[in-house]
Design a protein around this motif. Structure first.
Motif, mmCIF file in Angstrom:
data_model
loop_
_atom_site.group_PDB
_atom_site.id
_atom_site.type_symbol
_atom_site.label_atom_id
_atom_site.label_comp_id
_atom_site.label_asym_id
_atom_site.label_seq_id
_atom_site.Cartn_x
_atom_site.Cartn_y
_atom_site.Cartn_z
ATOM 1 N N LEU A 215 0.829 -1.208 0.000
ATOM 2 C CA LEU A 215 0.000 0.000 0.000
ATOM 3 C C LEU A 215 0.862 1.257 0.000
ATOM 4 O O LEU A 215 0.585 2.230 -0.707
ATOM 5 C CB LEU A 215 -0.904 0.007 1.243
ATOM 6 C CG LEU A 215 -2.217 -0.765 1.154
ATOM 7 C CD1 LEU A 215 -2.878 -0.828 2.517
ATOM 8 C CD2 LEU A 215 -3.163 -0.130 0.147
ATOM 9 N N THR A 216 1.933 1.225 0.801
ATOM 10 C CA THR A 216 2.835 2.377 0.893
ATOM 11 C C THR A 216 3.498 2.650 -0.457
ATOM 12 O O THR A 216 3.566 3.800 -0.910
ATOM 13 C CB THR A 216 3.906 2.129 1.967
ATOM 14 O OG1 THR A 216 3.274 1.870 3.219
ATOM 15 C CG2 THR A 216 4.816 3.335 2.119
ATOM 16 N N VAL A 230 -2.214 -0.123 -9.850
ATOM 17 C CA VAL A 230 -3.284 -0.793 -9.101
ATOM 18 C C VAL A 230 -2.647 -1.578 -7.956
ATOM 19 O O VAL A 230 -1.724 -2.371 -8.174
ATOM 20 C CB VAL A 230 -4.090 -1.754 -10.008
ATOM 21 C CG1 VAL A 230 -5.150 -2.484 -9.192
ATOM 22 C CG2 VAL A 230 -4.732 -0.983 -11.141
ATOM 23 N N ASN A 231 -3.121 -1.337 -6.742
ATOM 24 C CA ASN A 231 -2.562 -2.028 -5.583
ATOM 25 C C ASN A 231 -3.076 -3.468 -5.511
ATOM 26 O O ASN A 231 -4.255 -3.737 -5.744
ATOM 27 C CB ASN A 231 -2.942 -1.289 -4.297
ATOM 28 C CG ASN A 231 -2.209 -1.845 -3.087
ATOM 29 O OD1 ASN A 231 -1.018 -1.646 -2.917
ATOM 30 N ND2 ASN A 231 -2.924 -2.581 -2.254
ATOM 31 N N GLN A 232 -2.155 -4.400 -5.207
ATOM 32 C CA GLN A 232 -2.530 -5.808 -5.086
ATOM 33 C C GLN A 232 -3.229 -6.060 -3.754
ATOM 34 O O GLN A 232 -2.749 -5.653 -2.706
ATOM 35 C CB GLN A 232 -1.288 -6.696 -5.192
ATOM 36 C CG GLN A 232 -1.598 -8.188 -5.100
ATOM 37 C CD GLN A 232 -0.341 -9.038 -5.143
ATOM 38 O OE1 GLN A 232 0.748 -8.521 -5.324
ATOM 39 N NE2 GLN A 232 -0.495 -10.328 -4.971
ATOM 40 N N VAL A 239 -7.128 -4.264 5.908
ATOM 41 C CA VAL A 239 -6.101 -3.788 4.975
ATOM 42 C C VAL A 239 -6.562 -4.010 3.534
ATOM 43 O O VAL A 239 -6.322 -3.184 2.651
ATOM 44 C CB VAL A 239 -4.754 -4.491 5.242
ATOM 45 C CG1 VAL A 239 -3.700 -4.019 4.249
ATOM 46 C CG2 VAL A 239 -4.283 -4.220 6.668
ATOM 47 N N GLY A 240 -7.238 -5.141 3.296
ATOM 48 C CA GLY A 240 -7.786 -5.397 1.968
ATOM 49 C C GLY A 240 -8.828 -4.355 1.576
ATOM 50 O O GLY A 240 -8.879 -3.899 0.435
ATOM 51 N N ASN A 247 -7.498 1.912 -4.522
ATOM 52 C CA ASN A 247 -7.682 1.691 -5.964
ATOM 53 C C ASN A 247 -8.887 2.489 -6.490
ATOM 54 O O ASN A 247 -8.832 3.064 -7.576
ATOM 55 C CB ASN A 247 -7.881 0.199 -6.243
ATOM 56 C CG ASN A 247 -6.605 -0.595 -6.049
ATOM 57 O OD1 ASN A 247 -5.501 -0.065 -6.175
ATOM 58 N ND2 ASN A 247 -6.741 -1.863 -5.720
ATOM 59 N N HIS A 248 -9.963 2.495 -5.698
ATOM 60 C CA HIS A 248 -11.149 3.260 -6.107
ATOM 61 C C HIS A 248 -10.833 4.756 -6.156
ATOM 62 O O HIS A 248 -11.265 5.461 -7.081
ATOM 63 C CB HIS A 248 -12.293 2.994 -5.124
ATOM 64 C CG HIS A 248 -13.535 3.769 -5.425
ATOM 65 N ND1 HIS A 248 -14.330 3.529 -6.519
ATOM 66 C CD2 HIS A 248 -14.113 4.814 -4.767
ATOM 67 C CE1 HIS A 248 -15.343 4.375 -6.528
ATOM 68 N NE2 HIS A 248 -15.236 5.170 -5.476
ATOM 69 N N MET A 249 -10.070 5.223 -5.158
ATOM 70 C CA MET A 249 -9.690 6.630 -5.133
ATOM 71 C C MET A 249 -8.876 6.999 -6.369
ATOM 72 O O MET A 249 -9.108 8.037 -6.997
ATOM 73 C CB MET A 249 -8.880 6.921 -3.871
ATOM 74 C CG MET A 249 -8.461 8.376 -3.724
ATOM 75 S SD MET A 249 -7.280 8.616 -2.377
ATOM 76 C CE MET A 249 -5.801 7.885 -3.106
#
Length: 481
Positions: A215-216, A230-232, A239-240, A247-249
């Motif tokens: 995320l960081t 895109v973050n995994q 955290v998910g 990702n939506h942001m």
């Protein structure tokens, strides 16, 4: 540029250290809980085992005492203690391997199997209990050897009277050695568990930290302006959920950026059109050969285009104020019939020019509403302008009012081209511009929606492609509190 890269590197280093620190804190927390649990458990087990071993020693001494006292009462009770000791009658306690003491009623030691007779009376608890007619025990430290000893005493009875005390004493050295071995095993076992727990805690910490590190990294990339990353998502947890939100942001920011770029392009085009006309006619008017009729025509077009530019600039200024939250309302009691008369006057000529049926539905007593008069005019001019744009010649545009106990609905309706299902949820968004050539800068409906919200109401849009659009501007009818 170099300073910016340095700052980014410092930020990455800080986040990396923080990540390690968080992982360490998680591991230390797990280990602390395990260690605390083990210490409490080991202390409880050690206490239980020590009590168990001491109880066994006491029970063994008590059994031996019971046999010795029974033998004394059966065979030796006819003689006094002093006579039995003088005759060396030790048969009644000979089978015991413990240290033996025979104590008189005044607590003096009459016989000690070690041969060391204390010079003073004994005041130990087990003797006191035995003199009261019960079996007693106590633990004390030997003044000679420093060992921990256990003493068990029983009363000696002759002719139903207590004549003395028989006391067996044994060392607890064996018990203490056993306890030391057990405690050592507990410690070694605990250390082994701590090592295993440390490895597991590190693995668990990595499992928790890895999604946060991802995320960081994603957030750092987005901070540079790249929103295509895109973050995994690793797990369906908090955290998910944060990953989905990020990702939506990013998706929403990309969409807003695209809308903003389209808006700037559209505004630039719309500004260029009147400016081109003004520039062209200014050149024409400047020509000495221009006749009076063309001069008046040019001045009229320049005036119209200047008004158009002013309206666009005013709309942009209003939009800027709404976005920054600096807009305010000048609330007053508004006569709705007077407001509708203004609207009819404003649009009648346009309806005739464009061959469209414009209906202002009024009644004798339409009442009042507590609102900002100028903002209401701005909303209705905007909504009706849209309705005229998207309605073909021969079409119908109307404005009406409906009232209930608390709210007033102003309804603008047309039978024009309508809005698609794909676009109807976006038309109130800032910068959104429709796909048709009639769509303008994309801020008109956004401003109308903001004005509705400021009044404590809402803007409701319903439409079907090819059938028309119905827009309801709903606000409270009474004074706002």
């Amino acid at each position: 540029m170099g300073q910016r890269i340095g700052k980014q590197h410092h930020r990455k280093k800080t986040i990396r250290i923080f990540g390690k620190s968080l992982k360490s804190r998680l591991a230390i927390s797990y280990l602390f809980i395990i260690l605390l649990t083990m210490v409490i458990t080991d202390m409880a087990l050690a206490s239980i085992l020590q009590s168990y071993f001491r109880s066994n020693v006491r029970e063994s001494l008590d059994n031996q005492l019971s046999i010795a006292v029974g033998t004394y009462e059966r065979y030796y009770a006819d003689d006094t203690l002093e006579e039995n000791i003088a005759n060396d009658e030790d048969a009644f306690w000979r089978q015991s391997t413990a240290l033996v003491q025979i104590i008189s009623l005044n607590r003096e030691v009459l016989l000690d199997s070690t041969g060391n007779l204390p010079a003073t009376p004994l005041l130990d608890e087990d003797i006191t209990i035995a003199l009261e007619g019960r079996s007693g025990s106590s633990i004390f430290i030997s003044p000679q050897s420093g060992e921990r000893l256990m003493a068990v005493s029983r009363p000696l009875i002759s002719n139903d009277e207590i004549v003395g005390v028989l006391r067996f004493i044994t060392s607890l050295k064996g018990v203490e050695q056993t306890m030391r071995i057990i405690i050592l095993n507990f410690v070694l076992f605990g250390l082994g568990i701590l090592v295993i727990s440390g490895v597991i805690s590190n693995l668990l910490g990595r499992r928790v930290i890895r999604p946060i590190e991802e995320l960081t990294k994603t957030a750092e990339i987005m901070a540079t302006g790249n929103y295509n990353v895109v973050n995994q998502k690793f797990h369906e947890d908090e955290v998910g959920k944060l990953s989905d939100t990020l990702n939506h942001m990013a998706s929403e920011i990309k969409k807003k950026e695209q809308l903003k770029n389209d808006f700037i392009s559209s505004v630039s085009h719309e500004l260029r059109t009147p400016l081109t006309a003004i520039k062209g006619w200014a050149v024409t008017i400047k020509d000495p050969a221009t006749d009076r009729e063309m001069l008046e025509q040019g001045l009229g077009i320049i005036s119209e285009e200047a008004d158009r530019l002013k309206d666009m600039v005013d709309e942009l200024l209003d939009f800027s104020k709404f976005v920054s939250g600096k807009i305010g309302l000048e609330l007053q009691t508004v006569d709705i019939r007077e407001l509708f008369d203004f609207i009819q006057t404003h649009f009648d000529d346009r309806a005739k020019r464009e061959s469209k049926d414009f209906q202002v539905k009024t009644s004798e007593n339409m009442g009042t509403v507590y609102a900002d008069m100028n903002r209401l005019k701005q909303v209705f001019i905007n909504l009706l302008d849209n309705a005229f744009k998207f309605t073909e010649a021969g079409g119908t545009i109307s404005i009406s009012m409906e009232r209930d106990r608390k709210m007033v609905d102003f309804i603008v309706e047309d039978n024009g081209s309508g809005i698609s299902e794909e676009d109807i949820h976006k038309v109130k968004e800032k910068f959104f511009k429709g796909k048709t050539s009639r769509s303008t800068n994309g801020i008109g409906l956004s401003i109308c929606d903001e004005i509705a919200l400021l009044h404590g109401g809402e803007l409701i849009i319903a439409s079907q492609v090819g059938l028309g659009t119905r827009v309801t501007f709903r606000i409270p009818q009474g004074e706002l509190r």
